[in-house]
Design a protein around this motif. Sequence first.
Motif, short mmCIF file in Angstrom:
data_model
loop_
_atom_site.label_atom_id
_atom_site.label_comp_id
_atom_site.label_asym_id
_atom_site.label_seq_id
_atom_site.Cartn_x
_atom_site.Cartn_y
_atom_site.Cartn_z
N SER A 58 10.19 6.65 7.35
CA SER A 58 9.18 7.20 8.25
C SER A 58 9.25 9.00 7.82
O SER A 58 10.27 9.55 7.42
N PHE A 59 7.99 9.38 8.14
CA PHE A 59 8.00 10.93 8.23
C PHE A 59 6.74 11.43 9.00
O PHE A 59 6.21 10.51 9.43
N ARG A 60 6.92 12.71 9.34
CA ARG A 60 5.87 13.06 10.21
C ARG A 60 4.90 14.26 9.18
O ARG A 60 5.22 15.56 9.31
N PRO A 61 3.75 13.59 9.07
CA PRO A 61 2.64 14.51 8.14
C PRO A 61 2.23 15.43 9.07
O PRO A 61 1.80 15.27 10.35
N THR A 62 1.93 16.56 8.22
CA THR A 62 1.10 17.66 9.27
C THR A 62 -0.40 17.55 8.95
O THR A 62 -1.39 18.21 9.44
N HIS A 63 -0.77 16.84 7.93
CA HIS A 63 -2.28 16.38 7.41
C HIS A 63 -2.33 15.02 7.78
O HIS A 63 -1.60 14.17 7.76
N PRO A 64 -3.66 14.49 8.08
CA PRO A 64 -4.24 12.88 7.99
C PRO A 64 -3.97 12.27 6.70
O PRO A 64 -3.71 13.04 5.81
N VAL A 65 -3.22 11.12 6.96
CA VAL A 65 -2.81 10.37 5.87
C VAL A 65 -3.42 8.95 5.87
O VAL A 65 -4.02 8.60 6.82
N CYS A 66 -3.83 8.39 4.73
CA CYS A 66 -4.80 7.32 4.58
C CYS A 66 -3.50 6.15 4.56
O CYS A 66 -2.46 6.32 3.85
N VAL A 67 -4.02 5.04 5.33
CA VAL A 67 -3.10 3.93 5.32
C VAL A 67 -3.46 2.74 4.61
O VAL A 67 -4.66 2.47 4.62
N ALA A 68 -2.85 2.16 3.66
CA ALA A 68 -3.14 0.95 3.01
C ALA A 68 -3.17 -0.28 3.80
O ALA A 68 -2.06 -0.44 4.48
N ALA A 69 -4.05 -0.83 3.69
CA ALA A 69 -3.61 -2.34 4.27
C ALA A 69 -2.94 -3.37 3.66
O ALA A 69 -2.88 -3.52 2.42
N VAL A 70 -2.07 -4.02 4.56
CA VAL A 70 -1.15 -4.94 4.06
C VAL A 70 -1.96 -6.33 4.27
O VAL A 70 -2.48 -6.71 5.15
N ALA A 71 -1.69 -7.17 3.25
CA ALA A 71 -2.45 -8.39 3.06
C ALA A 71 -1.88 -9.18 4.33
O ALA A 71 -0.79 -9.04 4.61
N PRO A 72 -2.59 -9.86 4.99
CA PRO A 72 -2.22 -10.66 6.13
C PRO A 72 -1.36 -11.96 5.68
O PRO A 72 -1.25 -12.13 4.56
N PRO A 73 -0.61 -12.50 6.71
CA PRO A 73 0.24 -13.60 6.23
C PRO A 73 -0.50 -14.67 5.57
O PRO A 73 -1.61 -14.78 5.86
N ARG A 74 0.10 -15.41 4.67
CA ARG A 74 -0.50 -16.46 3.73
C ARG A 74 -1.83 -16.08 3.04
O ARG A 74 -2.45 -16.82 2.66
N THR A 75 -1.83 -14.74 2.54
CA THR A 75 -3.06 -14.34 1.77
C THR A 75 -2.39 -15.22 0.36
O THR A 75 -1.43 -14.96 0.04
N GLN A 76 -3.73 -15.65 -0.22
CA GLN A 76 -3.51 -16.36 -1.31
C GLN A 76 -3.15 -15.58 -2.46
O GLN A 76 -4.42 -14.85 -2.67
N ILE A 77 -2.39 -15.49 -3.53
CA ILE A 77 -2.38 -14.98 -4.69
C ILE A 77 -2.04 -16.11 -5.77
O ILE A 77 -1.31 -16.87 -5.55
N ALA A 78 -2.64 -16.12 -7.07
CA ALA A 78 -2.37 -16.92 -7.89
C ALA A 78 -2.24 -16.18 -9.32
O ALA A 78 -2.79 -15.11 -9.82
N LYS A 79 -1.73 -17.06 -10.08
CA LYS A 79 -1.56 -16.71 -11.47
C LYS A 79 -3.00 -16.57 -12.05
O LYS A 79 -3.84 -17.34 -11.91
N GLY A 80 -3.12 -15.20 -12.89
CA GLY A 80 -4.45 -15.03 -13.33
C GLY A 80 -5.34 -13.95 -12.36
O GLY A 80 -6.18 -13.43 -13.04
N ASP A 81 -4.87 -13.83 -11.49
CA ASP A 81 -5.64 -12.94 -10.34
C ASP A 81 -5.15 -11.49 -10.96
O ASP A 81 -4.35 -11.05 -11.47
N LEU A 82 -6.46 -10.74 -10.69
CA LEU A 82 -6.42 -9.43 -11.04
C LEU A 82 -5.80 -8.62 -10.07
O LEU A 82 -5.77 -8.76 -8.82
N ALA A 83 -5.03 -7.51 -10.16
CA ALA A 83 -4.41 -6.76 -9.41
C ALA A 83 -4.30 -5.30 -10.05
O ALA A 83 -4.86 -4.96 -11.06
#
Length: 167
Positions: free
Chosen positions: A70-95
């Motif tokens: 954790s940290f205390r930024p002095t500027h606004p930061v962008c937050v990345a969305a964490v995939a929800p539980p049970r999000t499907q990923i499969a062999k061959g998917d682009l990432a």
Amino acid sequence: GRSHGTGTVIDAREGEALLITCGHLFRESKGQGPVQIELYEAGPQGQRVVETVEGRVVSYDLDRDVAFASFRPTHPVCVAAVAPPRTQIAKGDLAASVGCNNGEDPTVMATRITCLDRYQGFPNIEASGVPVVGRSGGGLFNDDGQIVGVCIGADYEGNRGLYAGLE
């Protein structure tokens, strides 16, 4: 010692931000050493550091190779969305893998999922392309822009990256 790695901000509220990264960055310090975090901003000429802040390790797990700081930024930061539980990923998917090669500015590396849970132990994802030193801890993102993994290693012979699964 000194380690360079990458992290992804996954939450920010009430003046504090939380990032996810890999646990092996804190192996030697046992999570007690100083943590310096460089925050980047995208601009017309590429990425640039907008501030450097002190952080602290909240938790790290060497078995899963995942950590939170954790940290205390002095500027606004962008937050990345964490995939929800049970999000499907499969062999061959682009990432996309985001990381800082050798401690340099962050870059995006297009990749493709090659295998799920190839290695024993906790859930893991294998993807094409070898991450170099400094990309450890960087996020692996699905086509929806959600983080689905964290870079934890490289298979140089197979030209593959290894990512901790979010489970």
